[in-house]
Design a protein around this motif. Sequence first.
Motif, PDB file in Angstrom:
ATOM      1  N   PHE A  20     -17.805  29.706  32.487  1.00  0.00           N
ATOM      2  CA  PHE A  20     -16.838  30.782  32.596  1.00  0.00           C
ATOM      3  C   PHE A  20     -16.608  31.435  31.233  1.00  0.00           C
ATOM      4  CE2 PHE A  20     -12.358  32.256  32.469  1.00  0.00           C
ATOM      5  CZ  PHE A  20     -12.432  33.228  33.446  1.00  0.00           C
ATOM      6  N   SER A  21     -16.545  30.623  30.186  1.00  0.00           N
ATOM      7  CA  SER A  21     -16.387  31.164  28.834  1.00  0.00           C
ATOM      8  C   SER A  21     -17.603  31.989  28.437  1.00  0.00           C
ATOM      9  CB  SER A  21     -16.175  30.022  27.836  1.00  0.00           C
ATOM     10  OG  SER A  21     -14.990  29.304  28.123  1.00  0.00           O
ATOM     11  N   ALA A  22     -18.794  31.534  28.821  1.00  0.00           N
ATOM     12  CA  ALA A  22     -20.011  32.298  28.526  1.00  0.00           C
ATOM     13  C   ALA A  22     -19.974  33.660  29.205  1.00  0.00           C
ATOM     14  CB  ALA A  22     -21.246  31.518  28.989  1.00  0.00           C
ATOM     15  N   TYR A  23     -19.467  33.695  30.438  1.00  0.00           N
ATOM     16  CA  TYR A  23     -19.379  34.967  31.149  1.00  0.00           C
ATOM     17  C   TYR A  23     -18.401  35.917  30.445  1.00  0.00           C
ATOM     18  CZ  TYR A  23     -21.350  31.944  34.803  1.00  0.00           C
ATOM     19  OH  TYR A  23     -22.099  31.042  35.504  1.00  0.00           O
ATOM     20  N   LEU A  24     -17.297  35.361  29.945  1.00  0.00           N
ATOM     21  CA  LEU A  24     -16.336  36.180  29.218  1.00  0.00           C
ATOM     22  C   LEU A  24     -16.953  36.749  27.947  1.00  0.00           C
ATOM     23  CD1 LEU A  24     -12.986  34.146  29.458  1.00  0.00           C
ATOM     24  CD2 LEU A  24     -13.522  36.317  30.564  1.00  0.00           C
ATOM     25  N   VAL A  25     -17.689  35.918  27.211  1.00  0.00           N
ATOM     26  CA  VAL A  25     -18.330  36.400  25.990  1.00  0.00           C
ATOM     27  C   VAL A  25     -19.361  37.471  26.334  1.00  0.00           C
ATOM     28  CG1 VAL A  25     -19.699  35.757  23.964  1.00  0.00           C
ATOM     29  CG2 VAL A  25     -17.929  34.212  24.809  1.00  0.00           C
ATOM     30  N   PHE A  26     -20.068  37.306  27.435  1.00  0.00           N
ATOM     31  CA  PHE A  26     -21.050  38.312  27.826  1.00  0.00           C
ATOM     32  C   PHE A  26     -20.381  39.641  28.165  1.00  0.00           C
ATOM     33  CE2 PHE A  26     -23.774  40.387  31.055  1.00  0.00           C
ATOM     34  CZ  PHE A  26     -24.858  40.661  30.223  1.00  0.00           C
ATOM     35  N   VAL A  27     -19.169  39.587  28.729  1.00  0.00           N
ATOM     36  CA  VAL A  27     -18.429  40.823  29.004  1.00  0.00           C
ATOM     37  C   VAL A  27     -18.215  41.622  27.719  1.00  0.00           C
ATOM     38  CG1 VAL A  27     -16.144  41.699  29.686  1.00  0.00           C
ATOM     39  CG2 VAL A  27     -17.305  40.023  31.107  1.00  0.00           C
ATOM     40  N   MET A  28     -18.203  40.930  26.582  1.00  0.00           N
ATOM     41  CA  MET A  28     -18.038  41.629  25.308  1.00  0.00           C
ATOM     42  C   MET A  28     -19.175  42.614  25.063  1.00  0.00           C
ATOM     43  SD  MET A  28     -16.614  38.491  22.948  1.00  0.00           S
ATOM     44  CE  MET A  28     -16.020  39.489  21.580  1.00  0.00           C
ATOM     45  N   GLN A  29     -20.345  42.381  25.648  1.00  0.00           N
ATOM     46  CA  GLN A  29     -21.438  43.348  25.515  1.00  0.00           C
ATOM     47  C   GLN A  29     -21.048  44.684  26.125  1.00  0.00           C
ATOM     48  OE1 GLN A  29     -23.330  41.381  23.067  1.00  0.00           O
ATOM     49  NE2 GLN A  29     -24.620  42.995  23.919  1.00  0.00           N
ATOM     50  N   LEU A  30     -20.366  44.624  27.252  1.00  0.00           N
ATOM     51  CA  LEU A  30     -19.861  45.862  27.853  1.00  0.00           C
ATOM     52  C   LEU A  30     -18.808  46.486  26.951  1.00  0.00           C
ATOM     53  CD1 LEU A  30     -19.607  47.891  30.141  1.00  0.00           C
ATOM     54  CD2 LEU A  30     -18.080  46.290  31.329  1.00  0.00           C
ATOM     55  N   GLY A  31     -17.968  45.647  26.352  1.00  0.00           N
ATOM     56  CA  GLY A  31     -16.978  46.158  25.421  1.00  0.00           C
ATOM     57  C   GLY A  31     -17.611  46.845  24.232  1.00  0.00           C
ATOM     58  N   PHE A  32     -18.641  46.202  23.653  1.00  0.00           N
ATOM     59  CA  PHE A  32     -19.362  46.819  22.543  1.00  0.00           C
ATOM     60  C   PHE A  32     -19.964  48.157  22.964  1.00  0.00           C
ATOM     61  CE2 PHE A  32     -19.951  42.507  20.462  1.00  0.00           C
ATOM     62  CZ  PHE A  32     -19.244  42.841  19.314  1.00  0.00           C
ATOM     63  N   ALA A  33     -20.558  48.195  24.159  1.00  0.00           N
ATOM     64  CA  ALA A  33     -21.213  49.412  24.632  1.00  0.00           C
ATOM     65  C   ALA A  33     -20.211  50.555  24.756  1.00  0.00           C
ATOM     66  CB  ALA A  33     -21.908  49.157  25.961  1.00  0.00           C
ATOM     67  N   MET A  34     -19.053  50.283  25.356  1.00  0.00           N
ATOM     68  CA  MET A  34     -18.054  51.332  25.527  1.00  0.00           C
ATOM     69  C   MET A  34     -17.465  51.757  24.178  1.00  0.00           C
ATOM     70  SD  MET A  34     -18.046  51.993  28.749  1.00  0.00           S
ATOM     71  CE  MET A  34     -19.816  51.737  28.533  1.00  0.00           C
ATOM     72  N   LEU A  35     -17.155  50.787  23.329  1.00  0.00           N
ATOM     73  CA  LEU A  35     -16.610  51.102  22.009  1.00  0.00           C
ATOM     74  C   LEU A  35     -17.585  51.953  21.206  1.00  0.00           C
ATOM     75  CD1 LEU A  35     -14.300  50.422  19.873  1.00  0.00           C
ATOM     76  CD2 LEU A  35     -15.838  48.629  19.075  1.00  0.00           C
ATOM     77  N   CYS A  36     -18.851  51.545  21.198  1.00  0.00           N
ATOM     78  CA  CYS A  36     -19.855  52.286  20.433  1.00  0.00           C
ATOM     79  C   CYS A  36     -20.089  53.671  21.013  1.00  0.00           C
ATOM     80  CB  CYS A  36     -21.171  51.506  20.412  1.00  0.00           C
ATOM     81  SG  CYS A  36     -21.111  49.971  19.461  1.00  0.00           S
ATOM     82  N   ALA A  37     -20.174  53.758  22.340  1.00  0.00           N
ATOM     83  CA  ALA A  37     -20.425  55.056  22.972  1.00  0.00           C
ATOM     84  C   ALA A  37     -19.306  56.040  22.675  1.00  0.00           C
ATOM     85  CB  ALA A  37     -20.608  54.875  24.476  1.00  0.00           C
ATOM     86  N   GLY A  38     -18.071  55.566  22.737  1.00  0.00           N
ATOM     87  CA  GLY A  38     -16.947  56.447  22.465  1.00  0.00           C
ATOM     88  C   GLY A  38     -16.808  56.818  21.006  1.00  0.00           C
ATOM     89  N   SER A  39     -17.350  55.988  20.116  1.00  0.00           N
ATOM     90  CA  SER A  39     -17.185  56.196  18.678  1.00  0.00           C
ATOM     91  C   SER A  39     -18.234  57.112  18.073  1.00  0.00           C
ATOM     92  CB  SER A  39     -17.216  54.838  17.944  1.00  0.00           C
ATOM     93  OG  SER A  39     -16.154  54.017  18.361  1.00  0.00           O
ATOM     94  N   VAL A  40     -19.291  57.423  18.829  1.00  0.00           N
ATOM     95  CA  VAL A  40     -20.318  58.333  18.312  1.00  0.00           C
ATOM     96  C   VAL A  40     -20.135  59.710  18.926  1.00  0.00           C
ATOM     97  CG1 VAL A  40     -21.950  56.446  17.976  1.00  0.00           C
ATOM     98  CG2 VAL A  40     -22.011  57.756  20.115  1.00  0.00           C
TER      99      VAL A  40
END
Length: 460
Positions: A20-40
């Motif tokens: 379950f913790s691994a799945y939560l950490v993997f969700v961070m990839q989506l977070g990175f994607a959204m953060l990066c997309a919005g920041s460029v």
Amino acid sequence: MEVSWETSVTDSINTIYLLFSAYLVFVMQLGFAMLCAGSVRAKNAMNIMLTNVVDAVVGSISYYLFGFAFAFGDSNPFIGTFFFALKDVPNATYDYSYFLYQWAFAIAVAGITSGSIAERTQFSAYLVFSFFLTGFVYPIVAHWVWSSSGWLSPSSTSPFLGSGAIDFAGSGVVHLVGGVAGLWGSLIEGPRVGRFDAFGKAVPMRGHNATLVVLGTFLLWFGWFGFNPGSYDKILVPYPSTTDQGNWTGVGRTAVTTTLAGSTAGIVTLFGRRLLVGHWDALDVCNGVLGGFVAITSGCSVVEPWAAIVCGFVSAWVLIGLNIVALKLRFDDPLEATQLHGGCGTWGLIFTGLFAKEEFVVQAYNSGESGVSRPYGLFMGGGWGLLAAQVVEVVVIIGWVSATMGPLFFALHKLKILRISAEEEMAGLDISSHGGYAYMGHPDESHPRYYAEYMQIRRQ
């Protein structure tokens, strides 16, 4: 050998918690994607989203073939196992669920570095550095600090300086590694076209979508509850001298310290930037929150909640200060990844050496055994041993990543496969490399320059 019912249930719960913790950490990839997309800028949104996907898929193969074996294999990570880490790692405690959890950490490192070199990097370069970073550079550091045979590991039978370096969830192993790699990429590529004028003054290049930035921040916050508390990979570990304590008693505290550090850093950044620029800025607050999370990641399990507030307060000023220095030096990092992950990650390691509490150190690394004495935070009366080990970790990570990623980026630069041409950069990576913009019609009519560039390309 027959396994008792109690052991079977305990192992099952530990496995479910780790997955379950691994799945939560993997969700961070989506977070990175959204953060990066919005920041460029809008004209590069598709490119940055694709690079985040590439970090995950390339990192998966690289970490499976090489990385996990380097991190948790033979006591000498340079010899022995190379391929098929799950088969070769000679330790029965490192099972599939543990691999998945560590893989989620590995691909996060590449995501950090991608942000530093956004909007001006050839797509092929992402493929190369993602594979190398997740398969070799990061795993060596993970071995040093997190493997039981690592020379900096606090779990070693003969820990360095009597304590080893406490980096519970990776302020150094993950964030400082990614930040230093991004530093070299940004330095070698140079600033984006138009980022600084002829007099060296910074020209604003704000991201195109604040909604995505905020969404990405909250997704990263959510994922951090797997990143930090999840690093208790076995929660059902009863302490031998008690009947009511075990690793589960530290999980909640770790989640609280994580939350307090990020929240404090966010509010301090909010008011700090208000004083500097004269208005409230949601994007600055988001980066402040993430800076607090990065800093507390090292000591989240071994400090009191009040200390986490101190950690977040200082990390906000570290980020603000480094951003000012970066502009003065004409250093261009679109996501502030070097300053955020590198700077706040460094502060997090130092903070742990100052504020770690002995009781919590024994809980986290000796399963709460009575009669055990370990070096702890300098400000808590624990002497200089732990702080010295933390400083050593900072130095060796900077040295190792610089010695590996610096030459790699330089080689890519010399081979002319690192940076795109100025013409492509002005047009946008989406139209020049990916067949069209991420948005229908045109990137964004509210930005006339982007629209003019788009119409010029269409006329051609």
